[in-house]
Design a protein around this motif. Structure first.
Motif, mmCIF file in Angstrom:
data_model
loop_
_atom_site.group_PDB
_atom_site.id
_atom_site.type_symbol
_atom_site.label_atom_id
_atom_site.label_comp_id
_atom_site.label_asym_id
_atom_site.label_seq_id
_atom_site.Cartn_x
_atom_site.Cartn_y
_atom_site.Cartn_z
ATOM 1 N N PHE A 157 0.862 -1.179 0.000
ATOM 2 C CA PHE A 157 0.000 0.000 0.000
ATOM 3 C C PHE A 157 0.902 1.235 0.000
ATOM 4 O O PHE A 157 2.062 1.176 0.431
ATOM 5 C CB PHE A 157 -0.896 0.031 1.239
ATOM 6 N N GLY A 158 0.378 2.358 -0.450
ATOM 7 C CA GLY A 158 1.181 3.571 -0.470
ATOM 8 C C GLY A 158 0.347 4.822 -0.327
ATOM 9 O O GLY A 158 -0.855 4.831 -0.646
ATOM 10 N N CYS A 159 0.958 5.856 0.177
ATOM 11 C CA CYS A 159 0.341 7.188 0.203
ATOM 12 C C CYS A 159 1.455 8.215 0.122
ATOM 13 O O CYS A 159 2.375 8.212 0.941
ATOM 14 C CB CYS A 159 -0.475 7.401 1.475
ATOM 15 N N LEU A 217 5.152 5.130 2.711
ATOM 16 C CA LEU A 217 4.761 6.533 2.845
ATOM 17 C C LEU A 217 5.907 7.408 2.358
ATOM 18 O O LEU A 217 7.068 7.132 2.632
ATOM 19 C CB LEU A 217 4.432 6.870 4.301
ATOM 20 N N LYS A 218 5.532 8.481 1.663
ATOM 21 C CA LYS A 218 6.561 9.336 1.070
ATOM 22 C C LYS A 218 6.168 10.791 1.290
ATOM 23 O O LYS A 218 5.092 11.224 0.871
ATOM 24 C CB LYS A 218 6.679 9.040 -0.435
ATOM 25 N N ALA A 219 7.031 11.535 1.974
ATOM 26 C CA ALA A 219 6.768 12.947 2.252
ATOM 27 C C ALA A 219 8.069 13.629 2.628
ATOM 28 O O ALA A 219 9.016 12.986 3.100
ATOM 29 C CB ALA A 219 5.744 13.106 3.378
ATOM 30 N N ARG A 220 8.102 14.928 2.441
ATOM 31 C CA ARG A 220 9.320 15.698 2.702
ATOM 32 C C ARG A 220 9.796 15.546 4.143
ATOM 33 O O ARG A 220 10.997 15.455 4.403
ATOM 34 C CB ARG A 220 9.073 17.181 2.393
ATOM 35 N N LEU A 221 8.873 15.515 5.101
ATOM 36 C CA LEU A 221 9.283 15.540 6.501
ATOM 37 C C LEU A 221 9.979 14.267 6.947
ATOM 38 O O LEU A 221 10.592 14.228 8.026
ATOM 39 C CB LEU A 221 8.079 15.808 7.398
ATOM 40 N N PHE A 222 9.953 13.200 6.124
ATOM 41 C CA PHE A 222 10.603 11.962 6.546
ATOM 42 C C PHE A 222 12.128 12.007 6.412
ATOM 43 O O PHE A 222 12.801 11.025 6.712
ATOM 44 C CB PHE A 222 10.028 10.775 5.773
ATOM 45 N N GLN A 223 12.657 13.144 5.998
ATOM 46 C CA GLN A 223 14.102 13.322 6.072
ATOM 47 C C GLN A 223 14.553 13.479 7.522
ATOM 48 O O GLN A 223 15.740 13.320 7.829
ATOM 49 C CB GLN A 223 14.510 14.554 5.273
ATOM 50 N N ASP A 224 13.607 13.787 8.398
ATOM 51 C CA ASP A 224 13.907 14.044 9.808
ATOM 52 C C ASP A 224 13.817 12.732 10.592
ATOM 53 O O ASP A 224 12.756 12.116 10.687
ATOM 54 C CB ASP A 224 12.890 15.057 10.355
ATOM 55 N N ARG A 225 14.935 12.300 11.164
ATOM 56 C CA ARG A 225 14.958 11.035 11.894
ATOM 57 C C ARG A 225 14.005 11.036 13.076
ATOM 58 O O ARG A 225 13.372 10.012 13.382
ATOM 59 C CB ARG A 225 16.385 10.759 12.376
ATOM 60 N N SER A 226 13.897 12.157 13.762
ATOM 61 C CA SER A 226 13.024 12.199 14.933
ATOM 62 C C SER A 226 11.565 12.030 14.522
ATOM 63 O O SER A 226 10.776 11.385 15.230
ATOM 64 C CB SER A 226 13.216 13.521 15.689
ATOM 65 N N VAL A 227 11.191 12.578 13.372
ATOM 66 C CA VAL A 227 9.824 12.406 12.868
ATOM 67 C C VAL A 227 9.567 10.940 12.536
ATOM 68 O O VAL A 227 8.521 10.374 12.886
ATOM 69 C CB VAL A 227 9.589 13.296 11.627
ATOM 70 N N LEU A 274 9.376 4.533 5.168
ATOM 71 C CA LEU A 274 9.236 5.988 5.079
ATOM 72 C C LEU A 274 10.318 6.546 4.169
ATOM 73 O O LEU A 274 11.503 6.294 4.390
ATOM 74 C CB LEU A 274 9.351 6.614 6.475
ATOM 75 N N ARG A 275 9.895 7.295 3.166
ATOM 76 C CA ARG A 275 10.847 7.911 2.239
ATOM 77 C C ARG A 275 10.610 9.412 2.159
ATOM 78 O O ARG A 275 9.474 9.877 2.210
ATOM 79 C CB ARG A 275 10.703 7.318 0.832
ATOM 80 N N SER A 276 11.682 10.138 1.967
ATOM 81 C CA SER A 276 11.585 11.582 1.860
ATOM 82 C C SER A 276 11.323 12.007 0.425
ATOM 83 O O SER A 276 11.384 11.203 -0.515
ATOM 84 C CB SER A 276 12.866 12.243 2.367
#
Length: 539
Positions: A337-339, A368-378, A398-400
């Protein structure tokens, strides 16, 4: 830049340059500049605000929240910091916590226009918020911030002259590599220039390769990023615009207070904001019969609804869109699945829905793919939220964000079925998934913001398979799609062609639908709409 080069400790010059970089969306440069200011002047309020914003806007949400909270310990009554903190929490999908912070900011600065708009946006992300309540909140914002700008008398309606072109103006901050640019591009390209004279007012300082291309398309392109509302109003009046069209609403860069001034006699909103604006001087909102069913939606907005047929949307794919590949699950692997929606749409309700779906399909994973996933804490916090819902974090990838559009879209080569968010649906993201051969499961609600997916799926004939009316139905439809992989593989191979032959990619037909609506409005207003406009202003 010359001042900073001459004196690297010039706080005023550093802050000024930081503001410029932020306006140009050069967030990393802005971050470095404001850090430089704080080394010289640790108590600089502007630098604190600037650094927190730059961190948040560049996707460093963990750092942004930590810095904002540290600053708030020293100055707990700073509304700007509460706004930045709340917005960062919103971007992470922490909807309830974000609302608390933004409401605190609003109490500290009740006259702040932008904070009020952030709260309007929050109302669209909150499950269970009724369309009536959403309208009331938007109208309350307009009463507080826009009403004093309403003209005392409406502009005279110019009689329709069949021998002259109708002068229409579009106002948008998103003619760039932005999702909304792909939904309005067809209008710029396909308007009948024999009947319409088109003006585009670009309200952003950000320019990229798409901006350069789109700026060459319309007959008139006006750079309005440096114009305030009064300046832009004067320009629109000089251009003698007969119908002015808002494509952004209360989203960042939108100009709702420009429309409150009513620089054109007829004003319309659509595409960019999935709710009413609440502004009385905007007379109409374009939609369609699925997103706003007749008899059920009229009370949801301050504008008069105009339903385009057959669809309220048209999608222009990226030029470098990769081809559709074979169904990933056909390789005897588990379903993926993806979003790829903006993650602020994925609040607790959506995460719980996805967790139930994963439970129902045991061999599945979620990408899941979104800009904020570059942040390890997120990433760490999100995987923890899934774990609390009973999902093994190893099933979540999770991908950025990536800047290359073809590379971004090629991630759909790994996705079998896309999952929409609720209550705020995807629009461009849904179109991209469908165009890449990936069906999208969506849950329909009772407001425009949660019915966009329904409209898109109806347009490509997938409503029976993919559109749910209740959470249990959403989970069931996602699971059913995965059971028959042969049928899913056939659908994948056919979906791009189905998409290209649907109303969602009929640029000329969609533009003609908009043109008919604009022409009908100009005729109707000229033949008696003036009195109704005046009544609307007085009310």
């Amino acid at each position: 830049m010359r001042a900073v080069a001459k004196n690297p400790r010039d706080v005023e010059a550093l802050c000024a340059l930081g503001r410029v970089c932020a306006a140009r969306l050069e967030h990393r440069s802005a971050e470095l500049l404001f850090r430089q200011v704080l080394q010289v002047s640790p108590e600089s309020i502007e630098a604190q605000h600037g650094l927190a914003s730059a961190l948040s806007n560049s996707g460093q949400l963990g750092a942004a929240m930590a810095f904002a909270q540290a600053c708030l310990e020293k100055n707990p009554d700073d509304p700007a910091l509460w706004t930045i903190l709340g917005t960062a929490k919103r971007d992470e999908g922490l909807i309830e916590e974000a609302t608390v912070d933004l409401e605190r900011a609003a109490k500290l600065a009740p006259g702040n226009i932008r904070i009020g708009q952030r709260l309007l946006f929050q109302s669209l992300l909150t499950p269970g918020r009724s369309p009536t309540a959403i309208r009331q909140e938007h109208e309350a914002w307009a009463e507080r911030h826009a009403r004093h700008l309403y003209p005392s008398e409406p502009l005279p309606i110019v009689p329709v002259d069949p021998n002259q072109r109708l002068r229409i103006g579009y106002v948008s901050p998103d003619w760039s590599r932005h999702a909304m640019g792909q939904l309005s591009e067809c209008l710029l390209r396909h308007h009948d220039r024999k009947r319409f004279e088109v003006f585009c007012y670009y309200c952003s300082r950000h320019h990229d390769s798409r901006t350069q291309i789109l700026a060459q398309v319309p007959e008139h392109w006006v750079e309005a990023g440096d114009m305030d509302d009064a300046m832009l109003e004067a320009r629109i009046r000089r251009d003698r615009i007969q119908i002015l069209i808002d494509l952004a609403g209360h989203t960042p860069g939108g100009r709702p207070l420009l429309f409150a001034r009513r620089p054109a006699p007829i004003q319309v909103t659509f595409l960019g904001y999935p709710a009413t604006t609440g502004i009385t001087t905007i007379g109409y909102r374009f939609t369609d019969a699925i997103a706003d069913p007749a008899g059920l939606s009229e009370d949801h907005c301050s504008e008069t609804l105009v339903r385009l047929a057959p669809s309220g949307w048209c999608f222009t794919p990226a030029e470098n869109t990769p081809p559709v590949n074979a169904l990933p699950a056909s390789r005897n692997t588990g379903v993926v699945f993806g979003c790829f929606n903006n993650f602020f749409k994925a609040g607790p309700f959506t995460l719980a829905l996805w967790a139930r779906t994963l439970e129902q399909v045991p061999d599945s994973r979620l990408l899941l793919k979104a800009r904020l996933f570059q942040d390890r804490s997120v990433r760490r916090r999100l995987l923890g939220r899934f774990a609390q819902l009973g999902v093994n974090p190893e099933r979540i990838e999770l991908r950025s964000w990536v800047s290359d559009q073809a590379l971004h879209l090629s991630a759909y080569h790994e996705v079998d079925v896309a999952l929409d968010t609720f209550p705020y649906h995807g629009t461009t993201t849904t179109c991209e998934a469908l165009h890449m051969g990936v069906p999208v499961v969506s849950l329909a609600g009772n407001a425009h913001v949660s019915r966009v997916g329904a409209s898109l799926l109806h347009s490509v004939g997938l409503a029976d398979f993919c559109l749910a009316g209740a959470p249990d139905d959403y989970v069931a439809k996602a699971a059913e799609l995965c059971r028959d992989r042969a049928r899913l593989a056939v659908l994948r191979s056919e979906l791009r062609g189905r998409m290209e032959n649907s109303p969602l990619m009929d640029g000329p037909g969609y533009t003609q639908s908009v043109e008919r609506a604009l022409t009908n409005l100009s005729v109707a207003e000229a033949n008696g709409g003036r009195r109704s406009c005046a009544e609307r202003l007085r009310s």
